[in-house]
Design a protein around this motif. Structure first.
Motif, mmCIF file in Angstrom:
data_model
loop_
_atom_site.group_PDB
_atom_site.id
_atom_site.type_symbol
_atom_site.label_atom_id
_atom_site.label_comp_id
_atom_site.label_asym_id
_atom_site.label_seq_id
_atom_site.Cartn_x
_atom_site.Cartn_y
_atom_site.Cartn_z
ATOM 1 N N GLU B 161 -4.478 0.155 1.682
ATOM 2 C CA GLU B 161 -5.229 1.034 0.782
ATOM 3 C C GLU B 161 -4.377 2.236 0.382
ATOM 4 O O GLU B 161 -4.286 2.590 -0.797
ATOM 5 C CB GLU B 161 -6.519 1.498 1.476
ATOM 6 C CG GLU B 161 -7.335 2.445 0.624
ATOM 7 C CD GLU B 161 -8.721 2.698 1.202
ATOM 8 O OE1 GLU B 161 -9.235 1.833 1.929
ATOM 9 O OE2 GLU B 161 -9.284 3.764 0.916
ATOM 10 N N ARG B 164 -1.596 1.319 -2.026
ATOM 11 C CA ARG B 164 -2.036 1.116 -3.399
ATOM 12 C C ARG B 164 -2.135 2.455 -4.118
ATOM 13 O O ARG B 164 -1.744 2.576 -5.276
ATOM 14 C CB ARG B 164 -3.393 0.395 -3.407
ATOM 15 C CG ARG B 164 -3.503 -0.606 -4.519
ATOM 16 C CD ARG B 164 -4.772 -1.414 -4.402
ATOM 17 N NE ARG B 164 -4.718 -2.407 -3.354
ATOM 18 C CZ ARG B 164 -5.706 -2.628 -2.487
ATOM 19 N NH1 ARG B 164 -6.811 -1.905 -2.541
ATOM 20 N NH2 ARG B 164 -5.585 -3.558 -1.575
ATOM 21 N N VAL B 165 -2.643 3.480 -3.413
ATOM 22 C CA VAL B 165 -2.796 4.788 -4.044
ATOM 23 C C VAL B 165 -1.432 5.470 -4.217
ATOM 24 O O VAL B 165 -1.286 6.379 -5.014
ATOM 25 C CB VAL B 165 -3.790 5.665 -3.242
ATOM 26 C CG1 VAL B 165 -3.973 7.020 -3.886
ATOM 27 C CG2 VAL B 165 -5.126 4.965 -3.140
ATOM 28 N N THR B 166 -0.426 5.004 -3.468
ATOM 29 C CA THR B 166 0.929 5.527 -3.670
ATOM 30 C C THR B 166 1.528 4.958 -4.945
ATOM 31 O O THR B 166 2.580 5.391 -5.394
ATOM 32 C CB THR B 166 1.829 5.129 -2.482
ATOM 33 O OG1 THR B 166 1.154 5.460 -1.293
ATOM 34 C CG2 THR B 166 3.139 5.849 -2.483
#
Lengths: 255, 296
Positions: B161, B164-166
């Motif tokens: 998770e 993905r936000v990186t």
């Protein structure tokens, strides 16, 4: 008016067929510190997770830094602290290794140069964990672990910091450290959106509170006064609704 | 040493060395994201490729690679879309792959049960020149991926998770991990066999974890253990005339047991050092500080 960093209009989302967000409006302007409050199941985590693209919105519009979220690619500007990480980590990893992964978006092809390594140390200093660099994360307490996850988000020096319950399971001393770290971020101009259960030591930092109830915004303005038992002097912050609260927070990195 | 003068043993030792490096390398990531047995499933699927190779008179190694990669892609698709019935679908894939392989082998003219068992359990002394070229190319791909992209792969295996936000292309990288695992299966197939492939992806990592404290050290030590057991196991299988795959896996398990036994006193020493630094003392009542955070 300044362009908002986060602009969510009429956000609708559901989990497992159950509507969790039912038309949420949320705007966060540059430099603001906004707290998202509400009971368990009010949709505050889902709101944050839809903003970072973890939960798809089925309706409404969402823009990050003025770009529709669907086309937003500049994730290096966003630092994210998830509530708990997905179950992973069958292999030991050190504090440095975990925090370094927060710097990836700023590196080219994952090459850690000197500036990147320094940023990792700086982030750990901010949360008071620089002396634990080489320790495996599974040797840390819940509060220390949470500090590492926050350092991971800070390592990329983000303009927008999104944190999902950063204070859950964290003792008062760690909360003070985190409040100080957050103050430093705000001072350098960062925008902050955080999901909180209680304001605690962060209260003086919060510019605005948005309260959700059943997937709708019921309050948007200055932090609300505590009500009920919370308002009593000496309220002990033991939350019965936290359920089996004695259980340590599971961030996934610990397992 | 006479063992190094024999051409087939030279090939065997080089193949063993490459397996010793690649299987634990990708295995570390698989163990990290708790997919330790993925290699086992892919090994089953690869058998269909081997059967196809025999049937079509093509190189079994390359056919196995192609089929195994296809199987890995299907596995990733199942992981994305079929969460609820995912395990059923995976079972179909694995056992279908195994059954298909046995069937195809039987249909072909050149496939015999001796051939089948050499792929199932490894037959390192029969590694041909052509096999070795394929193994070298595939191993190069695995090493480049697991070392070159170590930070990205670490991030997605540690916390998908967050990764993905990186902004990491998480799906692409997941697919790459699966494909790399598939390629490793075919690299290791000739040496330890399809049924024992997974052992070399998991046991060196498990052994390494007993003493390593960081991901980097776990990775490096697992590769070291992998090379040690594959090379020594291959040499032993030559001298003692025993099957290479089984020897290598038993060596790996032996090393795991030894390291586990060593780890306990090591952990005690580490703990002792910390405890010695700070003695515990009972305080008089009422000496609690704010840092104790006892809220009553």
């Amino acid at each position: 008016m300044e362009q908002p960093v986060i602009a969510l209009r009429g956000g609708v989302a559901s989990l497992g067929g159950r509507p969790v967000l039912r038309g949420v409006d949320l705007a966060v302007r540059p430099g603001e510190v906004v707290a998202l409050l509400g009971a368990n199941g009010s949709g505050k985590s889902t709101a944050v997770r839809s903003i970072v693209g973890q939960v798809p919105l089925t309706g409404g519009e969402l823009e990050l830094f003025g770009t529709p979220q669907r086309r937003f690619r500049d994730w290096a500007r966003v630092g994210y602290v998830p509530q708990r990480t997905t179950a992973a980590g069958g292999v030991p990893a050190t504090v440095r290794e975990v925090v370094s992964s927060g710097r990836l978006a700023r590196t080219r092809f994952g090459m850690m140069r000197r500036a990147d390594k320094e940023a990792v140390i700086r982030a750990l200093e901010l949360v008071g964990m620089a002396d634990r660099l080489g320790d495996p994360v599974d040797a840390l307490s819940g509060g220390q672990h949470q500090r590492v996850l926050i350092a991971r988000a800070l390592a990329g020096e983000p303009e927008l910091l999104i944190m999902d319950e950063p204070m859950a399971g964290v003792d008062l001393a760690s909360q003070e450290v985190l409040a100080e770290a957050l103050r430093a971020q705000v001072a350098r101009g960062a925008t902050v959106l955080l999901v909180l259960h209680e304001l605690g030591p962060l209260e003086p930092l919060i510019d605005r509170a948005v309260v959700l109830r059943d997937g709708c915004v019921v309050h948007d303005g200055p932090p609300p006064e505590a009500v009920g038992q919370h308002a009593l002097p000496g309220h002990d912050h033991v939350h019965p609704h936290a359920g089996p609260a004695a259980e340590p927070i599971r961030t996934g990195l610990l397992t | 040493m006479d063992i190094l003068d024999l051409a087939f043993m030279q090939r065997a030792l080089l193949a063993a060395l490459l397996v010793g490096v690649t299987a634990p390398a990708i295995g570390t990531y698989l163990v990290q994201r708790r997919q330790a047995l993925m290699g086992d499933g892919l090994g089953h699927v690869a058998l269909t490729g081997v059967g196809l190779g025999f049937l079509l008179n093509e190189s079994p190694v390359w056919m196995a690679t192609a089929v195994c990669i296809a199987g890995a892609v299907v596995m990733e698709l199942i992981r994305w879309y079929g969460r609820t019935r995912g395990d059923i679908a995976l079972a179909m894939l694995f056992y279908g792959g195994m059954a298909g392989g046995v069937m195809l082998m039987n249909l072909s003219d050149s496939g015999s049960s001796a051939n089948l068992s050499s792929y199932l359990f490894g037959s390192i002394a029969t590694v041909s020149e052509e096999d070795l070229v394929a193994i070298c190319i595939l191993a190069a791909f695995v090493i480049l991926t697991t070392v070159g992209l170590r930070r990205q792969l670490f991030a997605i295996c540690q916390d998908e998770e967050f990764a993905r936000v990186t902004g990491l292309p998480v799906r692409m990288l997941n697919l790459l991990v699966a494909v790399t695992a598939a390629v490793t299966v075919t690299v290791a197939m000739r040496v330890v066999g399809l049924l024992l492939v997974s052992a070399l992806m998991v046991i060196p990592v498990a052994a390494s974890q007993q003493i390593a404290r960081s991901f980097k050290a776990t990775f490096a030590l697992a590769v070291g253990i992998g090379v040690t057991v594959t090379v020594s196991g291959t040499a032993t299988s030559y001298y003692a005339d025993v099957p290479s795959g089984a020897t290598i896996v038993l060596f790996a398990i032996g090393l795991f047991v030894v390291l586990t036994a060593l780890a306990t006193p090591l952990a005690k020493r580490r703990a002792g050092r910390t405890a010695a630094a700070e003695e515990c003392t009972l305080e008089a009542p009422g000496e609690r500080t704010a840092a104790d955070d006892v809220r009553v």
